[in-house]
Design a protein around this motif. Structure first.
Motif, PDB file in Angstrom:
ATOM      1  N   SER A  14       1.197  66.304 -45.402  1.00 23.56           N
ATOM      2  CA  SER A  14       0.144  66.567 -46.378  1.00 23.56           C
ATOM      3  C   SER A  14       0.710  66.595 -47.796  1.00 23.56           C
ATOM      4  N   LYS A  15       1.830  67.275 -47.967  1.00 23.00           N
ATOM      5  CA  LYS A  15       2.463  67.355 -49.285  1.00 23.00           C
ATOM      6  C   LYS A  15       2.894  65.965 -49.756  1.00 23.00           C
ATOM      7  N   SER A  16       3.463  65.194 -48.864  1.00 21.45           N
ATOM      8  CA  SER A  16       3.919  63.849 -49.194  1.00 21.45           C
ATOM      9  C   SER A  16       2.755  62.954 -49.624  1.00 21.45           C
ATOM     10  N   VAL A  17       1.669  63.012 -48.884  1.00 22.40           N
ATOM     11  CA  VAL A  17       0.483  62.208 -49.220  1.00 22.40           C
ATOM     12  C   VAL A  17      -0.038  62.598 -50.604  1.00 22.40           C
ATOM     13  N   LEU A  18      -0.089  63.888 -50.876  1.00 27.89           N
ATOM     14  CA  LEU A  18      -0.574  64.345 -52.178  1.00 27.89           C
ATOM     15  C   LEU A  18       0.368  63.894 -53.291  1.00 27.89           C
ATOM     16  N   THR A  27       5.878  66.974 -60.416  1.00 26.71           N
ATOM     17  CA  THR A  27       6.319  67.103 -59.033  1.00 26.71           C
ATOM     18  C   THR A  27       5.768  68.379 -58.410  1.00 26.71           C
ATOM     19  N   LEU A  28       5.314  68.274 -57.170  1.00 27.16           N
ATOM     20  CA  LEU A  28       4.858  69.463 -56.453  1.00 27.16           C
ATOM     21  C   LEU A  28       6.072  70.319 -56.111  1.00 27.16           C
ATOM     22  N   VAL A  29       5.989  71.589 -56.390  1.00 31.54           N
ATOM     23  CA  VAL A  29       7.125  72.479 -56.147  1.00 31.54           C
ATOM     24  C   VAL A  29       6.861  73.473 -55.017  1.00 31.54           C
ATOM     25  N   THR A  30       5.746  73.354 -54.358  1.00 33.37           N
ATOM     26  CA  THR A  30       5.419  74.257 -53.261  1.00 33.37           C
ATOM     27  C   THR A  30       6.439  74.093 -52.134  1.00 33.37           C
TER      28      THR A  30
END
Length: 74
Positions: A14-18, A27-30
């Motif tokens: 999910s994170k990769s797709v987003l 960049t997403l840092v979650t």
């Protein structure tokens, strides 16, 4: 936080797709980490929006959450 490898895999995908969608310009840092301990919040925190609707609405109004949702998700 994930409980097992299936949840980890789903979260990573999910994170990769987003990230690949280009929806955000940073960049997403979650972090996706295993669940180690869970502590239930005190009773006065449970169902806060129902128990304290005035305070909930005030907090939400100043948080910027609604503006973020409108900008990025609608």
């Amino acid at each position: 936080f994930y409980h097992d490898e299936e949840q980890r895999s789903i979260a990573e995908k999910s994170k990769s797709v987003l990230e690949e969608s280009g929806k955000f310009n940073k960049t997403l840092v979650t972090e996706i980490r295993p669940l180690t301990s869970f502590y239930t919040a005190e009773e006065y925190h449970q169902n806060f929006s129902t128990k304290s609707p005035k305070e909930y609405k005030e907090d939400r109004a100043i948080s910027g959450r609604d503006e973020f949702i409108t900008k990025h998700w609608k």
